[in-house]
Scaffold this motif. Structure first.
Motif, mmCIF file in Angstrom:
data_model
loop_
_atom_site.group_PDB
_atom_site.id
_atom_site.type_symbol
_atom_site.label_atom_id
_atom_site.label_comp_id
_atom_site.label_asym_id
_atom_site.label_seq_id
_atom_site.Cartn_x
_atom_site.Cartn_y
_atom_site.Cartn_z
ATOM 1 N N TYR A 56 0.692 -1.245 -0.131
ATOM 2 C CA TYR A 56 -0.059 -0.202 0.057
ATOM 3 C C TYR A 56 0.866 1.223 0.119
ATOM 4 C CZ TYR A 56 -4.060 -3.040 1.159
ATOM 5 O OH TYR A 56 -5.223 -3.610 1.197
ATOM 6 N N ASP A 57 0.407 2.217 -0.792
ATOM 7 C CA ASP A 57 1.148 3.602 -0.589
ATOM 8 C C ASP A 57 0.669 4.376 0.524
ATOM 9 O OD1 ASP A 57 -1.524 4.808 -1.278
ATOM 10 O OD2 ASP A 57 -0.672 4.941 -3.445
ATOM 11 N N GLN A 58 1.166 5.530 0.762
ATOM 12 C CA GLN A 58 0.818 6.372 1.826
ATOM 13 C C GLN A 58 -0.805 6.894 1.786
ATOM 14 O OE1 GLN A 58 3.693 9.470 1.897
ATOM 15 N NE2 GLN A 58 4.838 8.353 3.361
ATOM 16 N N LYS A 59 -1.383 6.715 0.717
ATOM 17 C CA LYS A 59 -2.820 7.279 0.677
ATOM 18 C C LYS A 59 -3.650 6.021 0.639
ATOM 19 C CE LYS A 59 -1.883 10.568 -2.981
ATOM 20 N NZ LYS A 59 -2.276 11.118 -4.368
ATOM 21 N N ASP A 82 -3.629 3.156 -1.111
ATOM 22 C CA ASP A 82 -4.003 2.652 -2.442
ATOM 23 C C ASP A 82 -3.159 1.547 -2.624
ATOM 24 O OD1 ASP A 82 -6.122 4.303 -2.932
ATOM 25 O OD2 ASP A 82 -4.778 5.886 -3.902
#
Length: 487
Positions: free
Chosen positions: A23-26, A28
């Motif tokens: 997962y990225d920081q957002k 997603d």
């Protein structure tokens, strides 16, 4: 996925304070994992339970096990394997690979120097008392020239990804780094269970390790030998890594031997066979230094070969790894790795060290004793995760016990800040769901004469207990298949 609620990741809880690799920081899914996430999401939890059971059965049937010393419940255990793979993009792998080769080359030059001219010591870069006090320093190796100038034929570099998204080296392993057989078996098990998933990615192979290992071992054959005979020597079937010893011998197409299968005559090593004695030229040893030859080291050793070290010193047989390499994977020597790389290669480290306090330095000892709850305390000469104390998991009484142990023998301990290892979705049997678990990566570098090879995959180790940072199998850890993608 729009129907995420019905899929196996529906109960996955992401802690945003941890670096989650998919997962990225957002929140997603990262691009490199999107297809994998979709393909796995097509399975129900019941499907996955069945696939997981098949993978375990495959490991059991193949005898893929390890032994935990001191475990009264079960001495031999199936190596825990998680079917959800870790993916490493080409640009990230390039950094890891170049960094692993750099460290292996620098350590090899360091070992040559330590056992010969000792320039790095005489010039004050690394203190002699640090080297001389290492339990793995072998006086008997002084002046001995290994064939091809190679000491650490096989190196294992333990790498983590921190919260900042950067890779750091936790430690170097160059005595007898283990785990490579599990890399290959993980790939085989995953492809059998989920070939349709694997087929969607262009992934580097890991099954070429044995042929590369054999080629590089043969490149350091003794002088005057055209076609070398190689063997793998094991302490025996009760050793914790015996499966790996037998696996590597089989896949390289060489004999697996114990000390009693070899003998020395006129400073040459021979193997007993039904056809009579056969000269041995290269020995990939999985026996510790002090047990390889009872005439030179421990006289009570029944694991080694009398006269082996004399044959080695005369250049009549190659030992991989060379005796005495353990002085370079002493965790106190690790603190000098940036200086060692700069000294021998005139380069900056590609992979960063974790900042490390060595308790033999009075000012650093004082800091460590005052900040144990914030640190990881490690013995410098242990492997397998044994003897490690993670400060924030200790009771007050345990903190005091660690203080006493460190003060009693400061040379034996180093300390590091508690690094936040990245996490990866891992299937947990008890909850029948995916949960975040901390992971690291052990890379395997093989060096021969004028050539090196890094296995494009490595062993991703998983701390299966929630919140645990110790990933070693001997401490309850498991592993994942590691996919290094092609460019």
């Amino acid at each position: 996925m729009t129907n995420l609620e019905n899929q196996i990741f529906s109960s996955y809880q992401r802690n945003p304070e941890l670096y989650d690799e998919i997962y990225d920081q957002k929140g997603d899914i990262k691009e490199v994992y999107q297809k994998l996430f979709e393909l796995y999401g097509e399975h129900s939890i019941e499907d996955y339970v069945n696939l997981n059971a098949k993978a375990k059965s495959s490991f059991f049937n193949q005898g893929i096990t390890f032994q935990v010393y001191g475990d009264n419940d079960s001495k031999e255990k199936i190596f825990p394997f998680d079917l959800f793979p870790r993916i490493i993009a080409p640009e990230e792998w390039d950094i890891i690979e170049r960094g692993a080769i750099q460290r292996s080359k620098a350590l090899n030059l360091f070992l040559w120097d330590v056992y010969h001219e000792k320039k790095i010591i005489r010039q004050g870069v690394v203190p002699m008392d640090l080297i001389g006090s290492s339990v793995n320093y072998l006086d008997k190796m002084n002046g001995v020239d290994p064939t091809g100038g190679i000491y650490n034929h096989i190196s294992g570099t333990d790498v983590i990804k921190h919260n900042d998204g950067k890779y750091y080296v936790l430690e170097d392993n160059i005595r007898c780094p283990s785990g490579v057989s599990y890399v290959i078996c993980n790939r085989t098990a995953l492809k059998r269970a989920l070939f349709g998933v694997f087929n969607h990615y262009q992934t580097h192979t890991v099954t070429n390790y044995a042929e590369n290992l054999l080629e590089l071992l043969e490149s350091v054959k003794p002088k005057g030998v055209d076609v070398p005979t190689c063997v793998v020597i094991t302490p025996g079937m009760y050793n914790s890594a015996f499966y790996e010893h037998s696996y590597l011998a089989k896949t390289m197409g060489v004999e697996l031997v114990e000390g009693r299968d070899l003998f020395v005559e006129n400073d040459f090593v021979y193997m007993k066979t039904i056809r009579g004695p056969e000269k041995v030229d290269v020995i990939y040893r999985r026996i510790d230094d002090l047990f390889i030859d009872p005439l030179e080291f421990r006289p009570d050793s029944t694991l080694g070969v009398p006269g082996l070290f004399a044959a080695y010193k005369k250049g009549n047989v190659t030992l991989a790894n060379a005796p005495g390499t353990g002085v370079a994977d002493d965790k106190a020597v690790y603190t000098y790795m940036p200086e060692i790389i700069k000294y021998y290669l005139d380069e900056e480290p590609i992979l960063n060290n974790v900042y490390t306090y060595h308790c033999s330095r009075p000012d650093e000892l004082k800091y460590v004793l005052e900040h144990i709850p914030e640190l990881v305390i490690k013995p410098v000469d242990e492997a397998g995760g044994y003897g490690i104390s993670i400060g924030n998991r200790l009771t007050k009484q345990e903190v005091e016990r660690v203080k006493i142990e460190v003060e009693a023998n400061p040379r034996k301990y180093v300390a590091q800040p508690i690094m936040s290892l990245s996490v990866h979705p891992t299937y947990i049997d008890e909850s029948e769901s995916f949960e975040q678990r901390h992971v690291d990566l052990r890379t395997f570098t093989v060096m021969g004469k004028d050539k090196e090879f890094v296995l494009k995959g490595g062993l991703t180790r998983v701390a299966l207990q929630k919140g645990n940072l110790i990933v070693n199998s001997s401490q309850g850890g498991g592993s994942k298949d590691t996919w290094v993608l092609k460019k």
